[in-house]
Design an enzyme around this catalytic site. Structure first.
Site, PDB file in Angstrom:
ATOM      1  N   CYS A   1      -5.981  10.790   2.772  1.00 21.64           N
ATOM      2  CA  CYS A   1      -7.386  10.952   3.137  1.00 21.64           C
ATOM      3  C   CYS A   1      -8.067   9.603   3.386  1.00 21.64           C
ATOM      4  CB  CYS A   1      -8.196  11.713   2.089  1.00 21.64           C
ATOM      5  SG  CYS A   1      -7.632  13.396   1.878  1.00 21.64           S
TER       6      CYS A   1
ATOM      7  N   CYS B   1      -1.657   1.939  -5.646  1.00 23.81           N
ATOM      8  CA  CYS B   1      -0.475   2.541  -5.013  1.00 23.81           C
ATOM      9  C   CYS B   1       0.222   1.542  -4.090  1.00 23.81           C
ATOM     10  CB  CYS B   1      -0.896   3.772  -4.211  1.00 23.81           C
ATOM     11  SG  CYS B   1       0.413   4.418  -3.165  1.00 23.81           S
TER      12      CYS B   1
ATOM     13  N   SER C   1       5.680   2.006  12.622  1.00 23.54           N
ATOM     14  CA  SER C   1       5.226   1.573  11.302  1.00 23.54           C
ATOM     15  C   SER C   1       6.065   0.448  10.684  1.00 23.54           C
ATOM     16  CB  SER C   1       5.153   2.761  10.341  1.00 23.54           C
ATOM     17  OG  SER C   1       6.406   3.374  10.255  1.00 23.54           O
TER      18      SER C   1
ATOM     19  N   ASP D   1      13.612   0.434   8.829  1.00 18.85           N
ATOM     20  CA  ASP D   1      12.523   1.405   8.627  1.00 18.85           C
ATOM     21  C   ASP D   1      11.744   0.978   7.385  1.00 18.85           C
ATOM     22  OD1 ASP D   1      10.889   3.515   9.119  1.00 18.85           O
ATOM     23  OD2 ASP D   1      12.450   5.041   9.053  1.00 18.85           O
ATOM     24  N   ASP D   2      10.448   1.401   7.289  1.00 20.04           N
ATOM     25  CA  ASP D   2       9.647   0.979   6.138  1.00 20.04           C
ATOM     26  C   ASP D   2      10.020   1.739   4.882  1.00 20.04           C
ATOM     27  OD1 ASP D   2       8.185   3.470   6.468  1.00 20.04           O
ATOM     28  OD2 ASP D   2       7.179   2.445   8.119  1.00 20.04           O
TER      29      ASP D   2
ATOM     30  N   CYS E   1       5.393  12.144  -6.246  1.00 18.62           N
ATOM     31  CA  CYS E   1       4.072  11.556  -6.487  1.00 18.62           C
ATOM     32  C   CYS E   1       3.111  12.661  -6.885  1.00 18.62           C
ATOM     33  CB  CYS E   1       3.557  10.870  -5.219  1.00 18.62           C
ATOM     34  SG  CYS E   1       1.882  10.229  -5.420  1.00 18.62           S
TER      35      CYS E   1
ATOM     36  N   CYS F   1       1.132   0.808  -8.919  1.00 17.03           N
ATOM     37  CA  CYS F   1       1.919   2.004  -9.225  1.00 17.03           C
ATOM     38  C   CYS F   1       3.161   1.962  -8.353  1.00 17.03           C
ATOM     39  CB  CYS F   1       1.112   3.270  -8.929  1.00 17.03           C
ATOM     40  SG  CYS F   1       2.108   4.766  -9.187  1.00 17.03           S
TER      41      CYS F   1
ATOM     42  N   CYS G   1       7.020   6.444  -7.854  1.00 16.31           N
ATOM     43  CA  CYS G   1       7.987   7.212  -7.054  1.00 16.31           C
ATOM     44  C   CYS G   1       9.300   6.439  -6.888  1.00 16.31           C
ATOM     45  CB  CYS G   1       7.388   7.605  -5.702  1.00 16.31           C
ATOM     46  SG  CYS G   1       6.649   6.225  -4.832  1.00 16.31           S
TER      47      CYS G   1
END
Ligand code: SF4
Length: 494
Positions: free
Chosen positions: A2, A275, A322, A384-385, A421, A479, A482
């Site tokens: 969001c 995060c 990305s 890749d990220d 998560c 954090c 994950c």
């Protein structure tokens, strides 16, 4: 994820320009949520009336320029939200934010980024009080907590009608994590970040002639304020805004037409848990967190990955867009030239989940064309990220090999994701995570790749923390649950 946004005009600045600022800022935050978008405005005169435009789809689909201008022509403050749902009904129109409740002091609008880990217990507590809920969203729970706090609070005769800062402290006390929150009454906006600082939120001042990044670095830009702005990321600040600062973990900031004021800072501050995936993937590369641009961190992750997981190859490339910064970092450090291998068609919309490999491949080929002359006969390092489910990587590797790639080595610029998560990001149950209980060889075989390697947890941590200025950010913490399973609060304890 969001994206949230709020803006209030300075005293004396006439209304009329907020629709266009809001539209531009929400468009800049589009990457944080594409399911729905909404704006709520106040004229600053009537505590029982908000103007509102909300709908499902992208910012450009929801907002028509003429409707926006006429709806918010009288607004002196506005709140906006782009939704990406992890909790609540994806397709219900009443889940579209900002959320508006009718409280004792009048209307209150709420825009929320994050997900409450104690959502089940809060929900049952509120239902037991006899309050009916109309959605599954945790944002409605926050609205109810605020509404109740307002009703409970004995307001002295001289308390300002629009001031609910005391009541908002209740949210901080009752809800641990995760939220960045904007709350608007008829004449002001509050910006609130949970005590862990899990989701981002920054504040800026609108100053004609200012430049956001330049001012963030040298503190210049002293023309009279035109207004004040708050947003999930600094990329949403207009070019004439001065970046002031991030909202601190556990802080409630009040923004009125006369300025920005810290109203509360929690005394119970745990180690911060911002995060880390904001740096890895979610945020826009040009956004600033903790005094550094996200792009720098991504490039550094790529450089460290090249050190940790070197392989002899002819070219380094990426799946656009990305991981572009990380792949350039890998190429620079390894000395292997960067070359594009895929062309991305930006006019292709959503790719739907397809039932079999052929259909999935066909939907990916609509999105990506292979640059055969760059690939044919080459040993390719594909950066890749991050990889969550791994739904598309196997298809891309197959495509590259069909177009003549001799070898494809996957290098991931973050560690394996092996835990879910619970704080607002759609990282699912462990059974859906590709890296759980598999060796690197198993994962490579599943993708049809020649090898797979990830960046280490330490490598990611150092890439992020190296650029943070200790004098300005003495208390940092991220954090990484994950990746490591070490959650800031025990998610199974509620
Ligand atoms: S668990 Fe992962 S995605 Fe969720 S908040 Fe922590 S670092 Fe971010």
């Amino acid at each position: 994820m969001c994206g949230i946004f709020g803006c209030i005009l300075a005293s004396g600045v006439p209304p009329g320009c907020l629709a266009s600022i809001a539209n531009d800022s929400l468009t800049a935050l589009q990457h944080r949520g594409t399911e729905s978008s909404g704006l709520v405005g106040t004229s600053g005169k009537d505590n029982d009336h908000f103007d509102m435009v909300r709908g499902k789809g992208l910012v450009r689909d929801v907002f028509n320029e003429d409707v926006l201008k006429s709806t918010f022509n009288e607004s002196i403050a506005i709140l906006g939200h782009n939704r990406y749902s992890t909790a609540g009904m994806k397709d219900a129109i009443n889940c579209v934010q900002p959320f508006v409740v009718h409280a004792v002091v009048g209307r209150v609008a709420i825009a929320h980024n994050g997900e409450l880990v104690n959502v089940a217990s809060k929900r049952s507590e509120i239902l037991k009080r006899g309050v009916g809920l109309s959605t599954d969203t945790d944002s409605e729970l926050i609205a109810q907590i605020i509404s109740k706090a307002i009703a409970d609070h004995v307001r002295s005769d001289n308390s300002e009608l629009g001031d609910i800062s005391k009541e908002l402290e209740t949210v901080m006390e009752e809800v641990d994590i995760s939220y960045s929150l904007l709350v608007m009454t008829y004449d002001r906006i509050y910006a609130i970040r949970d005590r862990y600082g899990n989701r981002p939120l920054c504040i800026g001042t609108l100053r004609p002639g200012a430049n956001a990044l330049k001012n963030a670095q040298n503190g210049s830009g002293q023309s009279a304020p035109f207004g004040y702005i708050v947003a999930s990321e600094s990329c949403a600040l207009p070019s004439f805004a001065k970046f002031d600062r991030e909202v601190r973990p556990g802080e409630i900031v009040e923004i009125t037409r006369t300025g920005i004021k810290e109203r509360y800072r929690s005394a119970r501050l745990p180690t911060p848990a911002f995060c880390i995936f904001e740096y890895v993937y979610f945020a826009r590369s040009d956004s600033l967190f903790e005094g550094q641009q996200v792009h720098r961190v991504r490039r550094e992750c790529g450089m460290r990955l090249a050190k940790e997981a070197h392989i002899d190859a002819d070219i380094v490339s990426t799946v656009p867009d990305s991981a572009t910064a990380a792949s350039h970092g890998y190429a620079q450090k390894s000395g292997i030239p960067y070359e594009d291998v895929l062309y991305r068609n930006s006019y292709v919309g959503r790719s739907f989940i397809q039932p079999n490999t052929e259909l999935r491949q066909s939907s990916i080929t609509k999105k990506f064309g292979v640059l055969t002359q760059n690939v044919s006969g080459k040993r390719v390092v594909l950066v890749d990220d991050s990889i969550v489910r791994g739904n598309t990587m196997g298809i891309i590797v197959r495509l590259l090999k069909q177009h003549g790639a001799k070898e494809v080595h996957i290098r991931v610029a973050s560690p394996p994701i092996v835990h879910p998560c619970f704080m607002g990001i759609n990282i699912p149950d462990t059974k859906d995570l590709i890296a759980v209980n598999k060796s690197l060889e198993d994962i490579a075989a599943e993708f049809g790749a020649d090898s797979v390697q990830y960046l280490s947890v330490q490598g990611l941590k150092e890439s992020v923390q190296r650029g943070i200025e200790a004098s300005k950010y003495p208390q940092v913490g991220h954090c990484m649950a994950c990746l490591t399973g070490e959650y800031p609060v025990d998610p199974y304890d509620f």
